[in-house]
Design a protein around this motif. Structure first.
Motif, short mmCIF file in Angstrom:
data_model
loop_
_atom_site.label_atom_id
_atom_site.label_comp_id
_atom_site.label_asym_id
_atom_site.label_seq_id
_atom_site.Cartn_x
_atom_site.Cartn_y
_atom_site.Cartn_z
N ALA A 219 -16.83 14.60 -17.68
CA ALA A 219 -17.12 15.52 -16.58
C ALA A 219 -15.91 16.40 -16.31
O ALA A 219 -14.79 16.11 -16.74
N GLY A 220 -16.14 17.46 -15.59
CA GLY A 220 -15.07 18.27 -15.05
C GLY A 220 -14.93 17.96 -13.57
O GLY A 220 -15.81 17.36 -12.97
N VAL A 221 -13.83 18.34 -12.98
CA VAL A 221 -13.61 18.20 -11.54
C VAL A 221 -13.30 19.58 -10.98
O VAL A 221 -12.39 20.25 -11.47
N GLY A 222 -14.05 19.99 -9.99
CA GLY A 222 -13.81 21.29 -9.37
C GLY A 222 -13.32 21.13 -7.95
O GLY A 222 -13.80 20.26 -7.21
N ALA A 223 -12.34 21.93 -7.57
CA ALA A 223 -11.92 21.99 -6.17
C ALA A 223 -12.86 22.95 -5.44
O ALA A 223 -13.32 23.93 -6.02
N TRP A 224 -13.15 22.65 -4.18
CA TRP A 224 -14.07 23.50 -3.43
C TRP A 224 -13.33 24.74 -2.93
O TRP A 224 -12.96 24.85 -1.77
N ALA A 225 -13.10 25.65 -3.88
CA ALA A 225 -12.34 26.87 -3.61
C ALA A 225 -12.70 27.91 -4.65
O ALA A 225 -13.22 27.57 -5.72
N PRO A 226 -12.44 29.18 -4.37
CA PRO A 226 -12.78 30.24 -5.33
C PRO A 226 -12.11 30.03 -6.69
O PRO A 226 -10.93 29.69 -6.76
N GLU A 227 -12.89 30.19 -7.75
CA GLU A 227 -12.43 30.09 -9.13
C GLU A 227 -11.89 28.72 -9.50
O GLU A 227 -11.23 28.57 -10.53
N GLN A 228 -12.21 27.72 -8.70
CA GLN A 228 -11.79 26.35 -9.00
C GLN A 228 -12.99 25.44 -9.27
O GLN A 228 -12.82 24.27 -9.55
N SER A 229 -14.18 26.00 -9.16
CA SER A 229 -15.41 25.25 -9.42
C SER A 229 -16.50 26.24 -9.77
O SER A 229 -16.75 27.19 -9.02
N THR A 230 -17.17 26.02 -10.91
CA THR A 230 -18.27 26.91 -11.28
C THR A 230 -19.43 26.78 -10.29
O THR A 230 -20.14 27.76 -10.04
N LEU A 231 -19.63 25.59 -9.72
CA LEU A 231 -20.68 25.42 -8.73
C LEU A 231 -20.34 26.18 -7.45
O LEU A 231 -21.20 26.85 -6.86
N TYR A 232 -19.10 26.10 -7.02
CA TYR A 232 -18.66 26.85 -5.84
C TYR A 232 -18.91 28.34 -6.04
O TYR A 232 -19.47 29.02 -5.17
N ASP A 233 -18.51 28.85 -7.20
CA ASP A 233 -18.65 30.28 -7.47
C ASP A 233 -20.11 30.71 -7.57
O ASP A 233 -20.42 31.89 -7.39
N ALA A 234 -21.01 29.76 -7.86
CA ALA A 234 -22.43 30.09 -8.01
C ALA A 234 -23.20 30.02 -6.69
O ALA A 234 -24.37 30.40 -6.65
N THR A 235 -22.58 29.53 -5.62
CA THR A 235 -23.27 29.43 -4.33
C THR A 235 -22.96 30.63 -3.46
O THR A 235 -22.02 31.38 -3.71
N SER A 236 -23.75 30.78 -2.39
CA SER A 236 -23.54 31.91 -1.48
C SER A 236 -22.34 31.66 -0.59
O SER A 236 -21.92 30.52 -0.38
N GLU A 237 -21.81 32.73 -0.02
CA GLU A 237 -20.66 32.61 0.87
C GLU A 237 -20.99 31.74 2.08
O GLU A 237 -20.17 30.92 2.50
N ALA A 238 -22.18 31.89 2.59
CA ALA A 238 -22.58 31.11 3.76
C ALA A 238 -22.63 29.62 3.43
O ALA A 238 -22.17 28.77 4.21
N GLU A 239 -23.16 29.31 2.25
CA GLU A 239 -23.26 27.90 1.85
C GLU A 239 -21.88 27.32 1.56
O GLU A 239 -21.60 26.17 1.93
N ARG A 240 -21.01 28.09 0.94
CA ARG A 240 -19.66 27.60 0.68
C ARG A 240 -18.96 27.25 1.98
O ARG A 240 -18.34 26.18 2.10
N SER A 241 -19.06 28.11 2.95
CA SER A 241 -18.39 27.89 4.23
C SER A 241 -18.97 26.68 4.95
O SER A 241 -18.24 25.86 5.50
N ALA A 242 -20.30 26.55 4.92
CA ALA A 242 -20.94 25.43 5.59
C ALA A 242 -20.52 24.10 4.96
O ALA A 242 -20.25 23.12 5.67
N LEU A 243 -20.42 24.08 3.64
CA LEU A 243 -20.01 22.85 2.96
C LEU A 243 -18.54 22.54 3.23
O LEU A 243 -18.17 21.37 3.38
N ALA A 244 -17.72 23.57 3.29
CA ALA A 244 -16.31 23.35 3.63
C ALA A 244 -16.19 22.75 5.03
O ALA A 244 -15.37 21.85 5.27
N GLU A 245 -17.01 23.22 5.95
CA GLU A 245 -16.99 22.68 7.32
C GLU A 245 -17.45 21.23 7.34
O GLU A 245 -17.03 20.45 8.22
#
Length: 336
Positions: A219-245
């Motif tokens: 597996a890979g490991v992604g940080a929940w931050a821009p350009e640190q996770s392909t899943l993070y980069d594929a989600t909407s800004e609103a969803e990224r922020s909500a998950l960070a919260e």
């Protein structure tokens, strides 16, 4: 020894110029050209025993110096140190600069391929999650025990990605010669109902039924931050922020975890097509191929949560992980 006395070799004879030249030629054929002792004996009209004595003399005299190294620039000491610090099953650290991500992925992929070829046995079942680093491993893989290969996550369609989870599984299965269990589905779908329907599709259900038998996963490991996770980069800004919260710190094969390594349940979790947190924790060995010092907290979270227990990484990230543990990063096995 008096002046003018002959120098005595390990073979018991004098080491004159002719002997030195012969010894050097034999050593070059053996150590640099890869010729066998039999081939060298035939070329120089010597016995195999004479060739062996000359090679012994080359080492004893210092003409040939053997150093323990690795062609992939593996830092053995740092690998051992990080393995002990985090309580890992396996750990490989390459001494590769971080300034060129493509080269870094290539080197880590090659190191991971060697590790996989070494540790996988015919009794294992191999699970693969898509990540750029895992794809690099598949490209470098040349041999593998004959094992089933199981797709663990759906495909993540991105314009900068040339391959997918499906091709990854197929490629590794071709090397292995074992059966491939893959499915055509995205990693995330628009809603939970669609995800439930897709999981019931025969090919998806068949692959998912094999996840419980997986003994080694990559597996890979992604940080929940821009350009640190392909899943993070594929989600909407609103969803990224909500998950960070909600405290999301990292994602491992689509599994979202907080800084303590605990799974974070969310709407995105319900829309994912892939391995669950419980299933990942049940796999005997999960090897993460990770690069980038920005992922220190993400890697520590993955290890804390029992999602990852082996690492293939590079020296700067390895040193940063060790420093973080020494500085008091909580809840990491081997710390203190």
């Amino acid at each position: 020894m008096s002046r003018g006395s002959p120098v005595v070799t390990a073979t018991g004879g004098p080491r004159g110029p002719a002997h030195l030249v012969l010894t050097a030629a034999v050593a070059r054929r053996y150590y640099l050209d890869g010729r066998s002792k039999v081939e060298i004996a035939e070329e120089f009209a010597l016995s195999r025993f004479k060739v062996a004595r000359l090679l012994d003399d080359a080492r004893a005299s210092g003409m040939v110096r053997i150093e323990i190294g690795h062609p992939g620039a593996i830092d053995v000491d740092l690998s051992s140190q990080l393995m002990a610090t985090l309580g890992l099953t396996h750990c490989v650290v390459t001494d590769t600069p971080e300034d060129d991500p493509a080269t870094l992925r290539e080197h880590l992929g090659a190191a991971a391929a060697e590790l996989l070829a070494e540790v996988v046995t015919p009794d294992d079942v191999l699970g693969l999650s898509w990540a750029r680093s895992v794809s690099a491993m598949a490209t470098a893989l040349r041999s593998l025990a004959t094992v089933p290969v199981v797709q663990l996550t759906g495909a993540l369609a991105r314009p900068d990605v040339d391959d997918s989870s499906i091709e990854l599984v197929r490629e590794v299965a071709r090397v292995s010669g074992g059966p491939a269990y893959f499915f055509y589905a995205p990693m995330a779908v628009p809603d939970a109902a669609t995800a439930r329907a897709l999981r019931r599709q025969p090919e998806v259900a068949q692959a998912f039924s094999r996840i419980g038998s997986v003994t080694i996963a990559l597996a890979g490991v992604g940080a929940w931050a821009p350009e640190q996770s392909t899943l993070y980069d594929a989600t909407s800004e609103a969803e990224r922020s909500a998950l960070a919260e909600q405290g999301v710190c990292a994602e491992i094969s689509g599994v979202l975890v907080d800084a303590a390594g605990e799974p974070v349940r969310s709407a995105l979790t319900d829309r994912m097509i892939g391995i669950t947190a419980a299933q990942m924790r049940a796999v005997g060995e999960v090897i993460a191929i990770v690069y980038g010092r920005a992922k220190v907290d993400a890697v520590l979270a993955a290890v804390r949560g029992g999602m990852v227990n082996s690492l293939v990484t590079h020296s700067t990230l390895a040193e940063a992980l060790i420093d973080a543990v020494r500085a008091g990063a909580p809840g990491v096995k081997g710390a203190g």
